[in-house]
Design a protein around this motif. Sequence first.
Motif: not given
Length: 475
Positions: A266-272, A260-264, A199-204, A210-216
């Motif tokens: 913390l895992g996305i860049t400041p620009e994102q 590292m796959t950008g679903t959280t 579900l985290i992956n599917a909602t990113t 949209t993001l699946g998760l705030t932090q892991s």
Amino acid sequence: MKKLFLTILSLTALVIISACTNDPDPVALPPTEQTGQATDNAQVMDDNGIDLPPATIRYANWNMGTEEENNIERRMIQAFMERYPHITVEIDESIPGDWMGNLAIAASTGSLPDVFMVSDTATKVINGWLLDITDISNADSEFTALPQNIRDSTTLGGRVYTVPFAQFLLGYFINADLFDTFNLDPPQFGFDVDEFISLINATTDLSRPTLGLTQSVSFADWMPAALNPNLGFFAYDGTGYAISSPEMIQTVNTAAQLNMTGTTWLGITPEQQAQFLGAEYDGAAFREGLVAFLWDGTWALGSLSEQTNFSLDFVGVPGGRTPMTLDITALSATTAYPEQAYLLAKWMGHGIDGYLTRLQIAEEMGIFFASVPVSPNPQVQNAFLASIDGLPGLRTAIENLDNAIIDGNKVVPGYVMARFNGETGIAIPAEDIDNATIGAVIHHASIGNLNLADHAAAIEAISRGHLAEAQNLLN
């Protein structure tokens, strides 16, 4: 859900004290000092019908606010004195602020409050600050009716030193509407780890965004227990933290992969991150309706209900073993009136009458009281649930508290060093860290900055060493 909220001051106090990590050096108590004072010659009965002499009890807690605010805690004290008119409660205003330091000063002068909040039971017992209340608590039918995992958290070496004041559940809040947007069924309490990751992956979808998760990074606290029923909070195995276990290694690797796959966040860049309506942190992005899962505690229920306009629910954690954190109070070893002091601690915490009074006061004040009841009493449970409109997952979580895993922060001897502050000697070059703490290693492994498996055995040995050292001091 009722549009009610907690005060910012109360939340801030909770976060600050939960983050405290070290007690001051042990301070010996003068053996003859006593803090309670008699008021008159009248008598008062406790809840078991036992006559108690009148007394003045000093009380200290970090959530009292100011006299002008007259918050729910102060109103609870007033209600207690109305219920037990021959017991006078004085709020000790000298302790808040530098909580640990001021408690140490009070202990050194024999002037500890009769009842006070504690954050590290073992250290207080070692210092000689706390009264052994085993006999008093065992005579209290409301205490003996508490779930075993709660009672265990009040006990060291088979002796009871604290009583539960409040409990908060940790887990995931969800934006149910966002799942509908992706034509997905929102998760229900008890969903499994594989469904969670899916579900985290599917909602990113950063094109929405949209993001699946705030932090892991919080996975390490609950996921090992979801993978192995013999493990508890942070992979506690009954004697120590199983940091080198396959379950912990899998947990941290899973957390790192999602990051590292950008679903959280913390895992996305400041620009994102800037795409998320200018949200400055992950919780704000969730409140804007742009994140599916938010990790938080039930203390956030009031603010979340006020600050969101989507269908909100609390679903705990995968596997249904909800993490729980306790606030606890203790009696001073020097109190002159242990029975009266216990009666106050019970009223403010696990007592049936006290909790029902607390809910009534909260309703009169127009605030939401977010502490999930400690007592299993049906009247208490039903009264709390009646104060909630919606949140079916929270209701189910409360019904399954026997399976909860308890955060050891305030109850496991040596927890702070074994979980967070113990030094490992491990360098994290990417972060310019030469000697990472255990907490830092877990954090950076969870976001992909190092491989936990390379260091897990050594870290576990250090962690267990801190637990053993603390336990030896108690023996």
